[in-house]
Design a protein around this motif. Structure first.
Motif, PDB file in Angstrom:
ATOM      1  N   ILE A 618       0.855  -1.187   0.000  1.00  6.46           N
ATOM      2  CA  ILE A 618       0.000   0.000   0.000  1.00  6.46           C
ATOM      3  C   ILE A 618       0.892   1.239   0.000  1.00  6.46           C
ATOM      4  O   ILE A 618       1.813   1.345   0.802  1.00  6.46           O
ATOM      5  CB  ILE A 618      -0.925   0.014   1.231  1.00  6.46           C
ATOM      6  N   VAL A 619       0.600   2.168  -0.906  1.00  7.34           N
ATOM      7  CA  VAL A 619       1.375   3.404  -1.015  1.00  7.34           C
ATOM      8  C   VAL A 619       0.476   4.581  -0.655  1.00  7.34           C
ATOM      9  O   VAL A 619      -0.554   4.811  -1.290  1.00  7.34           O
ATOM     10  CB  VAL A 619       1.932   3.604  -2.439  1.00  7.34           C
ATOM     11  N   GLU A 620       0.861   5.320   0.378  1.00  4.64           N
ATOM     12  CA  GLU A 620       0.154   6.548   0.747  1.00  4.64           C
ATOM     13  C   GLU A 620       0.857   7.731   0.078  1.00  4.64           C
ATOM     14  O   GLU A 620       1.971   8.077   0.428  1.00  4.64           O
ATOM     15  CB  GLU A 620       0.147   6.744   2.264  1.00  4.64           C
ATOM     16  N   TYR A 621       0.183   8.323  -0.916  1.00  6.35           N
ATOM     17  CA  TYR A 621       0.765   9.461  -1.616  1.00  6.35           C
ATOM     18  C   TYR A 621       0.498  10.760  -0.860  1.00  6.35           C
ATOM     19  O   TYR A 621      -0.499  10.891  -0.149  1.00  6.35           O
ATOM     20  CB  TYR A 621       0.201   9.550  -3.038  1.00  6.35           C
ATOM     21  N   LYS A 622       1.369  11.712  -1.053  1.00  2.00           N
ATOM     22  CA  LYS A 622       1.253  12.987  -0.350  1.00  2.00           C
ATOM     23  C   LYS A 622       0.020  13.772  -0.780  1.00  2.00           C
ATOM     24  O   LYS A 622      -0.485  14.596  -0.025  1.00  2.00           O
ATOM     25  CB  LYS A 622       2.507  13.831  -0.597  1.00  2.00           C
ATOM     26  N   ASP A 623      -0.471  13.533  -2.021  1.00  2.00           N
ATOM     27  CA  ASP A 623      -1.615  14.301  -2.520  1.00  2.00           C
ATOM     28  C   ASP A 623      -2.955  13.715  -2.087  1.00  2.00           C
ATOM     29  O   ASP A 623      -4.011  14.144  -2.563  1.00  2.00           O
ATOM     30  CB  ASP A 623      -1.564  14.392  -4.048  1.00  2.00           C
ATOM     31  N   GLY A 624      -2.924  12.709  -1.197  1.00  2.00           N
ATOM     32  CA  GLY A 624      -4.172  12.138  -0.686  1.00  2.00           C
ATOM     33  C   GLY A 624      -4.603  10.865  -1.359  1.00  2.00           C
ATOM     34  O   GLY A 624      -5.547  10.210  -0.900  1.00  2.00           O
ATOM     35  N   TYR A 625      -3.963  10.495  -2.450  1.00  2.00           N
ATOM     36  CA  TYR A 625      -4.311   9.253  -3.134  1.00  2.00           C
ATOM     37  C   TYR A 625      -3.671   8.053  -2.440  1.00  2.00           C
ATOM     38  O   TYR A 625      -2.714   8.187  -1.674  1.00  2.00           O
ATOM     39  CB  TYR A 625      -3.869   9.296  -4.595  1.00  2.00           C
ATOM     40  N   LEU A 626      -4.231   6.899  -2.754  1.00  2.00           N
ATOM     41  CA  LEU A 626      -3.730   5.648  -2.183  1.00  2.00           C
ATOM     42  C   LEU A 626      -3.564   4.646  -3.321  1.00  2.00           C
ATOM     43  O   LEU A 626      -4.486   4.418  -4.103  1.00  2.00           O
ATOM     44  CB  LEU A 626      -4.736   5.111  -1.158  1.00  2.00           C
ATOM     45  N   GLY A 627      -2.370   4.066  -3.430  1.00  2.45           N
ATOM     46  CA  GLY A 627      -2.113   3.045  -4.438  1.00  2.45           C
ATOM     47  C   GLY A 627      -1.914   1.689  -3.784  1.00  2.45           C
ATOM     48  O   GLY A 627      -1.231   1.581  -2.764  1.00  2.45           O
ATOM     49  N   ILE A 628      -2.533   0.667  -4.353  1.00  2.00           N
ATOM     50  CA  ILE A 628      -2.439  -0.680  -3.785  1.00  2.00           C
ATOM     51  C   ILE A 628      -2.036  -1.648  -4.887  1.00  2.00           C
ATOM     52  O   ILE A 628      -2.654  -1.689  -5.953  1.00  2.00           O
ATOM     53  CB  ILE A 628      -3.784  -1.129  -3.175  1.00  2.00           C
ATOM     54  N   SER A 629      -1.007  -2.434  -4.621  1.00  2.00           N
ATOM     55  CA  SER A 629      -0.583  -3.518  -5.514  1.00  2.00           C
ATOM     56  C   SER A 629      -0.744  -4.835  -4.772  1.00  2.00           C
ATOM     57  O   SER A 629      -0.273  -4.975  -3.643  1.00  2.00           O
ATOM     58  CB  SER A 629       0.874  -3.339  -5.949  1.00  2.00           C
ATOM     59  N   ALA A 630      -1.426  -5.780  -5.409  1.00  2.00           N
ATOM     60  CA  ALA A 630      -1.680  -7.083  -4.783  1.00  2.00           C
ATOM     61  C   ALA A 630      -1.155  -8.184  -5.682  1.00  2.00           C
ATOM     62  O   ALA A 630      -1.306  -8.136  -6.903  1.00  2.00           O
ATOM     63  CB  ALA A 630      -3.175  -7.275  -4.528  1.00  2.00           C
ATOM     64  N   ARG A 631      -0.528  -9.184  -5.064  1.00  4.24           N
ATOM     65  CA  ARG A 631       0.011 -10.328  -5.793  1.00  4.24           C
ATOM     66  C   ARG A 631      -0.405 -11.619  -5.092  1.00  4.24           C
ATOM     67  O   ARG A 631      -0.610 -11.653  -3.879  1.00  4.24           O
ATOM     68  CB  ARG A 631       1.548 -10.252  -5.856  1.00  4.24           C
ATOM     69  N   SER A 632      -0.520 -12.679  -5.880  1.00  6.92           N
ATOM     70  CA  SER A 632      -0.915 -13.976  -5.343  1.00  6.92           C
ATOM     71  C   SER A 632      -0.035 -15.060  -5.935  1.00  6.92           C
ATOM     72  O   SER A 632       0.479 -14.922  -7.056  1.00  6.92           O
ATOM     73  CB  SER A 632      -2.393 -14.247  -5.673  1.00  6.92           C
ATOM     74  N   ASP A 633       0.110 -16.132  -5.174  1.00 10.44           N
ATOM     75  CA  ASP A 633       0.888 -17.263  -5.696  1.00 10.44           C
ATOM     76  C   ASP A 633       0.061 -18.157  -6.599  1.00 10.44           C
ATOM     77  O   ASP A 633       0.533 -19.201  -7.055  1.00 10.44           O
ATOM     78  CB  ASP A 633       1.470 -18.082  -4.535  1.00 10.44           C
TER      79      ASP A 633
END
Length: 692
Positions: A618-633
């Protein structure tokens, strides 16, 4: 009543006029004959007396008449409040019950209601008074096995203020209850018995039946037919076989709700069928409960089936109450060995490009190497027809910058036929100026408008083609002349490589083009470790024969020391809230490609840890946005998790970007969704062991 009152007022006016006339005449007579003054005064006095008496009698009559009317209205109101089949209650400004009628107390079934709040009296959520007081409305509630329509409205209440000895006006709440049990039960019966149609399709019939005997095929078809027939009959439905690969099944809506509750276990049972087949058979089911007519119902069922197939198959898609829900999709998508569809798609693209005067190729926002390779490949097709072709790119893209850095650092000299791609890359504003009515837009590596590199260009060009390998999302771009979705493919670069082969027999791929496409495949397959099939390696072999440079690709994927250290820190700080799930959070990040790449790499690394099936960065950006990267086996479908948050992707690779959220807001939801997926995986494995 009002007419009689009006006549009374008119009579009073007439009497006054007559009296004034008599007085005037008397004055005139007295002036002319002074000796008649006394008789004139007597006449005026008598006239005034009778006029006054008549007026008082009429006032008494009408006062009594109005009193009777008011008493009747009060009796009527009293009767309505006490006897009509409506329960009523009044709550003061502080939410406490002040008054209720007998029927309200009878329906509520409680005593000593005075001073209690609405949520303490009725089955409402906490702080219901504050919510109900905002806006008038109504809702259906259930009490003691009966249903009531509850209407609520804010009312002005008056309370005495002791200090000022005056009235203070405030907003209270009035609640009306009407018993609608009979209507509600009838509505529920209609809803439960409503017809729902389901299209069922055998996803991989050709792959499953390849290489087995006719007897085994007959046995396989028999077992599948028996399973489907029992499934339909046990759920009080009907089944209509259309061909060896598909059928139409009908159920009531209540049955469909039960199936949704059970997560469509028919999908698991069909995968267990073994009749000499090497591959497990899978079904796609498209269910529709919405539709005014049968024709509309069938169309919606067909749309649901196409969505299930577009998402890779082996799942059920249910369209109900204008909402789409997904079930299944846990198995790995098996690529079809036949290339018939690729050949047909290539021919269709050839025809569309021939008809266009200008061709625009566009990937998703912040293009990665797969999107870049696919745009280069599709631009090659347009240029081969001598069409004016442009690649529309996102501003200040990190991947484009990295390609330039590597080419410059390694002193790689490109031919004129390869450097032309740098000249046709244009920004959004320039592309919009070049758009014509006959322009063609080729959209690669995505199919959702919110992810496009240029939403304005997407709106400006009406003739559109989509080439993508992601599972189909609900909000897919509409009004396309061609939709080529292949979730079984490793990457869009793989799809484009095949299209180049069938586009023109004499079309050759240059080393730079082959390297761009190869880099896209390496990125999405994690160096050919996931989501690969025989067609993936065949496409890679073709690119290698065309001059793709693995060493150059390896240079593109190299990271600087700062990135490596940042990734190592995120991995070290990762936590495992539940077994099988690892979550890492990067805070105060600048919203740029480097941050999203770092998150993706971190999630990739987390699933390499023993015991971790799902990795989330999970990435909390300074401009208020949130980025999420999910991976699975591969054992858990992270696409389903990300779709719940508004994103999408693949079974093993998915992500989402959310505005105005922090990690603490979404982390509990991610944990709950992952826990649900992991539990379903454990249940499926337990059921398989038990059946064995």
């Amino acid at each position: 009543m009002f007419n009689r009152f009006s006549r009374n007022m008119n009579s009073r006016v007439d009497t006054n006029i007559y009296l004034l006339v008599i007085i005037a005449l008397s004055v005139l007579v007295c002036y002319l004959q002074p000796k008649l003054i006394i008789p004139a005064l007597i006449v005026v006095g008598v006239t005034y007396y009778f006029a006054r008496r008549n007026f008082i009698n009429k006032e008494i009559f009408f006062s009594s008449y109005l009193d009777n009317i008011i008493r009747n209205i009060e009796r009527t109101n009293h009767f309505a409040v006490r006897k009509l089949d409506i329960g009523m209650a009044v709550f003061s400004k502080d939410g406490k019950l002040q008054w209720k009628n007998e029927l309200f107390q009878q329906w509520v079934g409680k005593r000593n209601l005075e001073g209690k709040r609405p949520e303490e009296v009725l089955p409402l959520q906490p702080n219901a008074f504050e919510m109900l007081s905002v806006r008038d409305g109504e809702q259906v509630i259930q009490m003691e096995g009966r249903y009531y329509r509850m209407k609520y409205a804010s009312v002005q209440t008056q309370e005495h203020v002791a200090k000022k000895d005056s009235l203070n006006t405030n907003s209270g709440l009035m609640i009306y209850l009407t018993d609608i049990t009979d209507f509600e039960l009838l509505r529920q019966k209609y809803t439960n018995e409503k017809l729902c149609l389901a299209y069922v399709r055998f996803d991989n019939y050709e792959e499953v039946t390849r290489g087995i005997s006719e007897t085994s095929i007959a046995n396989l078809n028999g077992e599948i037919n028996e399973l489907l027939t029992k499934w339909a009959s046990s759920n009080q439905g009907f089944i209509c076989r259309m061909n060896k690969e598909s059928c139409l099944v009908g159920f009531t809506q209540a049955t469909v709700l039960d199936m949704m509750e059970d997560k469509f276990t028919i999908l698991d049972r069909v995968r267990e069928i073994r009749a000499g087949n090497k591959f497990a058979p899978t079904f796609s089911i498209g269910v529709a409960c919405d539709g005014v007519t049968l024709e509309e119902l069938i169309q919606n069922a067909n749309k649901s089936l196409y969505m299930a197939l577009g998402r890779g198959g082996d799942q059920a898609v249910v369209l109900k109450d204008k909402n789409t829900q997904f079930f299944g999709g846990t198995s790995t998508v098996v690529a079809k060995s036949t290339r018939v569809r690729a050949r047909i798609v290539a021919q269709t693209i050839h025809e569309q490009m021939q008809q266009a005067d200008r061709i625009f190729v566009m990937g998703h926002h912040n293009e990665d190497y797969d999107a870049i390779g696919a745009t280069v490949g599709m631009a090659k097709l347009g240029l081969s027809l001598n069409k004016e072709t442009y690649i529309v790119a996102s501003p200040s893209n990190e991947y484009y910058n990295r390609i330039g850095e590597v080419l410059e650092h390694e002193n790689i000299i490109l031919s004129d036929n390869e450097t032309k791609y740098f000249d046709i890359v244009v920004p959004e504003d320039e592309a919009l100026r070049l758009v014509t009515p006959k322009s063609l837009l080729v959209i690669v590596d995505h199919h959702r408008a919110s992810l496009s590199a240029s939403k304005a260009l997407l709106e400006a060009v009406k003739t559109r083609i989509i080439v993508d390998h992601h599972r189909r999302a609900e909000d897919i771009i509409s009004n396309t002349v061609l939709l080529y979705l292949e979730p079984s493919s490793s990457s869009t670069s793989e799809l484009v490589t095949e299209l180049i082969c069938y586009f023109d027999d004499g079309l050759e791929i240059t080393p730079a083009e082959a390297t761009a496409l190869y880099a896209g495949m390496v990125l999405d397959t994690k160096n050919f470790a996931v989501q690969t099939g025989e067609r993936t390696f065949e496409a890679a072999a073709l690119l290698r024969r065309s001059g793709a440079d693995p060493n150059l690709v390896r240079l593109l994927f190299k990271d600087d020391m700062g990135t490596v250290q940042a990734r190592a820190k995120l991995i070290a700080e990762a936590k495992t809230p539940i077994p099988g799930l690892a979550i890492s959070i990067m805070r105060n990040a600048v919203r740029e490609t480097r941050s999203s790449v770092l998150a993706a790499q971190t999630a990739d690394s987390l699933i390499t840890v023993d015991g971790i099936a799902v990795g989330v960065a999970i990435v909390e950006y300074k401009d208020g946005y949130l980025g999420i990267s999910a991976r699975s086996d591969g054992s858990v479908n992270v696409q389903v998790i990300m779709e719940e948050l508004g994103g999408g992707g693949h079974q093993t690779v998915a992500g989402v970007q959310i505005a105005n959220k922090r990690a603490k807001d979404v982390e509990p939801q991610i944990i709950a969704l992952a826990k649900k997926q992991l539990e379903e995986r454990e249940n499926n494995e337990s059921n398989s062991v038990a059946r064995c």
